[in-house]
Structures are given as structure tokens and as C-alpha cells.
Design an enzyme around this catalytic site. Structure first.
Site, PDB file in Angstrom:
ATOM      1  N   GLY A 231       1.034  -1.324   0.049  1.00  0.00           N
ATOM      2  CA  GLY A 231      -0.187   0.009  -0.060  1.00  0.00           C
ATOM      3  C   GLY A 231       0.773   1.428   0.013  1.00  0.00           C
ATOM      4  O   GLY A 231       2.243   1.477  -0.333  1.00  0.00           O
ATOM      5  N   ASN A 232       0.529   2.270   0.169  1.00  0.00           N
ATOM      6  CA  ASN A 232       1.110   3.461   0.336  1.00  0.00           C
ATOM      7  C   ASN A 232       0.510   4.466   1.330  1.00  0.00           C
ATOM      8  O   ASN A 232      -0.579   4.250   2.177  1.00  0.00           O
ATOM      9  CB  ASN A 232       1.088   4.415  -0.900  1.00  0.00           C
ATOM     10  CG  ASN A 232      -0.317   4.690  -1.478  1.00  0.00           C
ATOM     11  OD1 ASN A 232      -1.121   5.601  -0.737  1.00  0.00           O
ATOM     12  ND2 ASN A 232      -0.797   4.248  -2.594  1.00  0.00           N
ATOM     13  N   ARG A 233       0.977   5.466   1.620  1.00  0.00           N
ATOM     14  CA  ARG A 233       0.816   6.261   2.936  1.00  0.00           C
ATOM     15  C   ARG A 233      -0.374   7.499   2.787  1.00  0.00           C
ATOM     16  O   ARG A 233      -0.767   8.215   3.640  1.00  0.00           O
ATOM     17  CB  ARG A 233       2.029   7.077   3.449  1.00  0.00           C
ATOM     18  CG  ARG A 233       2.836   6.016   3.969  1.00  0.00           C
ATOM     19  CD  ARG A 233       4.157   6.602   4.514  1.00  0.00           C
ATOM     20  NE  ARG A 233       4.069   7.886   5.238  1.00  0.00           N
ATOM     21  CZ  ARG A 233       4.855   8.789   4.947  1.00  0.00           C
ATOM     22  NH1 ARG A 233       5.846   8.925   4.310  1.00  0.00           N
ATOM     23  NH2 ARG A 233       4.604   9.846   5.605  1.00  0.00           N
ATOM     24  N   SER A 234      -1.047   7.425   1.672  1.00  0.00           N
ATOM     25  CA  SER A 234      -2.147   8.559   1.467  1.00  0.00           C
ATOM     26  C   SER A 234      -3.383   8.083   2.292  1.00  0.00           C
ATOM     27  O   SER A 234      -3.716   7.107   2.593  1.00  0.00           O
ATOM     28  CB  SER A 234      -2.621   8.267   0.050  1.00  0.00           C
ATOM     29  OG  SER A 234      -3.753   9.123  -0.191  1.00  0.00           O
TER      30      SER A 234
END
Ligand code: CTP
Length: 422
Positions: A231-234
Site C-alpha cells: 500500500g501507500n501512505r495516502s
């Protein structure tokens, strides 16, 4: 259009009887230091977990608990009537159930029932209680009435167990309160701009009335196995702010949210997705019905080629695990290639490039490749861009000109970005 200014507001914080009540002390402190007038309404059970003197010292106001105190000032309704915003943190399953049923057998219940202020709830409870059908139904009912929720998050609970049910982090609760204040102030400002005679909610500031706006927000997750993902940190904050700003300005807004960490205002149609392929399908279904599309979601460029149907075990995988990734569809590029008539498409670019000129060069290349009408560029890094309340962006057009450069709250930037699309 300038960003709404919130000033000092009367914030009522309902504290209920959960062990996480001690964490709310730091929420109170930050709100007070941000200049707000904070009034705690604690349940009897809450005071078994945190002392009244602590709550009074930190909130700098008298803490109210008893329904039968201050009767001459009709306190059971006065506190709720005076509130600009009510936060309930931690909110137990019991308090959520009472609020859903409109039960007012204590001061907090009366305060909530007597108030028209926006309500934000930060639940905290054990996973079984959060997943119990009664709680699920109560939360859905409250959401449908416009109550917003922050958390709970997944993590270590009071005992040895862990899972969803942990109170959202205090900083995130404060950020959600501040975001809600901004939405509310924008709505108030819009309403105030309307002559009293035709004060239908926010009629005059409706420069997006009749527009159908599709916004994507959040960060996609690509499953590796039943319990893990890439995933990513958004957090989804900037995209949600754009959806809320467009809604306040009269647009019919659909928000496709990928794993959003922030609450969304009522009145916005929310479609929840998890992965990039789910996001791509949801966008292709909704895009033909939109006049303006804002792709603020952080989309994973790759996904695991295969998803293990059982948890990947290190005994089997050994010392080195190689993941094969395949490319995800480029949703924004596909939108640019199949654009509807008069459809305006806004892309986002999150870049780690430190040099300003190089950042603009990257953005020029990206807007050409993606074929969108505007590209909102923000610098991200280990501690900038994601999850923060404020942001700094520049916007370029297909010719590569910088058409806007601004810094501020994500909601004020949302309005500035929308100004470019009117
Ligand atoms: N985007 C998309 N589909 C993808 C990847 C990105 O629609 N598979 C969109 C994002 O929503 C954003 C824009 O494209 O609006 C730019 O995203 P970004 O991650 O900055 O760019 P990438 O396409 O990943 O390009 P690069 O790898 O060069 O950074």
C-alpha cells in the site's frame, strides 16, 4: 475564493467510560492550544478512568457530568445549543447505541440531543463489540444522519488482544476535528453569503450547482495474501477535502474512496474500493456521468501477480522472498484517452523531487503523458504531504505553465483547485 477561517469555536468533548479516555487528554490540550473554547461533558463512567481535575485543568473549563446540576441555567440543553462542534471520544459501544436510539438519560445524551452542531465520534472498544451487528447497525444509522466517525483503528487493545477497535491516534482525531471545522465554516460562509430572505442553504455560493463531480481519494492496497498488502501512505485527506468543497459549492459529488482514513461529509455518494483494479472499474462505471473528474487517489502502479490464498509462511518461503509484480492499468491516462464531451480531468502528481525546477519538469512530462487538463503537483516525503492537515501544491496546464501555486489547509487548497475548474 479564499479559504474559510474558523476562528475560536465552542467545542464540546463528550468523554465516555473507556480506558482510552486518558488519550483524549492530549486531544483536549491540542484543541485548547489551537485557540478553541473546549467544554468537557464526561459520563460518570469516564471519571472512573480520568480524574475531573485533569480534564478541568487541561480544558481550562468546568467539567460537567451531572444532569441535575445547573438546572437554573437549563444546562441539559444549554451546552448542546451553544456548541459549534461536538466530539465524542472515546465513544463506547454503549454511548453509540444510546446516541443512535436518541436516549438522553445523562448530561451527554441531553447535550447531543439538544444540539444542531456537527458531531464527530471516535469509537474505542473491543473488536467483538465493534463487529457486533448491533454496533454495526447503530454506526450505519448515525452515519446516515450525518454523524461522522474517525476510527477505530486496528492495533493493540487493552488486554493481550489486538484488532479493529483501538481509538484513532489523538493527532488524527484533532486533524478530523479541524477538518470538520473547516467544512462547517465553509458551509456557514456560503450560507452567510445568501440574503436572509432566500436563505435556502448556501444558495448564492453555488458556482458548481448542476455539475457532476467525480473524485477519487485515498491509497489503493494490493493484496499479497489474506492478511497482507502492498500500500501507500495516502490518507485521502486532500481528495476528501475536494469532494467536500465541491459538495458545499452545489455539485453532485461521487467520491470513490480507497481505504480512506478520514470521515466524509454526508450528502456525498461514497463508493469504497480497496485495490487499483477495483478503483479502475468503479471509475470507468462512474466517469461517463461526470463533468469534472479529480483523480486524487494514490494508485499502486503494480500489484502482485498472484495472491496467495493462505498466509505466506516464512518456513516455506525461506530467507528471501521474491514478489512478482504486474503493472496496474493507468486510470488517469485511460480517462484522458476516452474523455467525454466537455469533460474536465484533473490529475495529481505526488513527487519526491527536491529541486523545484526538476519538479516542474517532471510535472510537465507527466501532464503530457496523462493527457489531463490540469495537474496538481505536491511534494511528498517521509514526513511531508501524506496524512498532514496542511499541504502545498502547484498546478500546471497542458502547455506546462504554472497556473496556480498555493499552500494552506487541504480544504482551502481544494477550493483553490476547484476555482480553476469553474
Ligand atoms: N494514476 C492512475 N493510475 C495509476 C497510477 C496513477 O490513475 N495506475 C493517477 C493518479 O491518481 C494521479 C496521477 O495518475 O492522478 C499521477 O500519479 P503518480 O503516482 O504521481 O504518477 P504515476 O502514474 O505513478 O507515474 P510515475 O511512476 O512516473 O510517478
Amino acid at each position: 475564493m479564499t479559504g474559510p477561517s474558523s476562528g475560536s469555536l465552542n467545542i464540546v468533548v463528550g468523554v465516555t467510560g473507556g480506558i482510552a479516555a486518558y488519550k483524549v487528554v492530549s486531544v483536549l490540550r491540542t484543541l485548547v492550544l489551537s485557540g478553541h473554547d473546549v467544554h468537557v461533558v464526561a459520563t460518570d463512567a469516564a471519571l472512573r478512568f480520568v480524574g475531573k481535575p485533569t480534564l478541568e485543568a487541561i480544558s481550562r473549563n468546568v467539567v460537567n457530568t451531572d444532569l441535575y446540576e445547573g438546572v437554573s441555567q437549563v444546562r441539559h440543553v444549554a451546552i448542546g445549543q451553544a456548541a459549534d462542534l461536538i466530539l465524542v471520544a472515546p465513544a463506547t459501544a454503549n454511548t453509540i447505541a444510546k446516541l443512535a436510539a436518541g436516549i438522553a438519560d445523562d448530561l451527554l445524551g441531553n447535550t447531543l440531543l439538544a444540539s444542531r452542531a456537527p458531531v464527530l465520534i471516535a469509537p474505542a472498544m473491543h473488536t467483538e463489540m465493534w463487529h457486533n451487528p448491533a454496533t454495526v447497525a447503530n454506526v450505519a444509522l448515525l452515519r446516515s444522519r450525518g454523524v461522522r466517525f474517525i476510527g477505530p483503528i486496528s492495533g493493540q487493545l487493552t488486554g493481550d488482544d489486538s484488532g479493529p477497535g483501538r481509538l484513532a491516534e489523538p493527532d488524527d482525531i484533532v486533524a478530523a476535528v479541524l477538518a470538520l471545522i473547516e467544512v462547517t465554516s465553509a458551509e456557514r460562509a456560503a450560507a452567510a453569503a445568501v440574503p436572509v430572505a432566500d436563505a435556502v442553504p448556501a444558495a448564492a455560493a453555488q458556482d458548481l450547482a448542476g455539475r457532476r463531480v467525480l473524485v477519487t481519494a485515498g491509497g489503493t492496497r494490493e493484496a499479497l495474501d489474506p492478511v497482507r498488502f502492498l500500500g501507500n501512505r495516502s490518507s485521502g485527506r486532500q481528495g476528501v477535502a475536494i469532494a467536500e468543497a465541491a459538495h458545499v459549492r452545489g455539485a453532485a459529488v461521487t467520491l470513490i474512496g480507497a481505504n480512506l482514513e478520514v470521515p466524509v461529509a454526508s450528502g456525498i455518494t461514497v463508493i469504497s474500493v480497496v485495490s487499483a483494479t477495483e478503483l479502475a472499474s468503479a471509475v470507468s462505471a462512474a466517469a461517463p456521468h461526470a463533468d469534472l473528474i479529480v483523480m486524487a487517489a494514490a494508485v499502486a502502479d503494480y500489484r502482485p501477480e498472484t495472491i496467495a490464498d493462505r498466509k505466506i509462511k516464512k518456513d516455506t518461503a525461506g530467507d528471501r522472498l521474491t514478489l512478482n509484480l504486474v503493472k496496474n492499468p493507468d486510470i488517469l491516462m485511460a480517462l484522458g484517452q476516452n474523455r467525454g464531451q466537455n469533460q474536465l480531468i484533473v490529475g495529481f502528481a505526488a513527487e519526491t523531487e527536491a529541486d523545484d525546477d526538476a519538479l516542474v519538469q517532471l510535472a510537465r512530462g507527466k501532464i503530457r503523458r496523462k493527457g489531463c487538463d490540469l495537474l496538481v503537483v505536491n511534494r511528498v516525503g517521509w514526513s511531508t504531504g501524506f496524512s498532514t492537515v496542511d499541504n502545498a501544491v502547484l498546478v500546471i496546464n497542458p502547455a506546462g505553465d504554472i497556473v496556480m501555486e498555493a499552500a494552506g489547509s487541504k480544504l482551502s487548497l481544494a477550493h483553490r483547485i476547484l476555482d480553476l475548474t469553474v
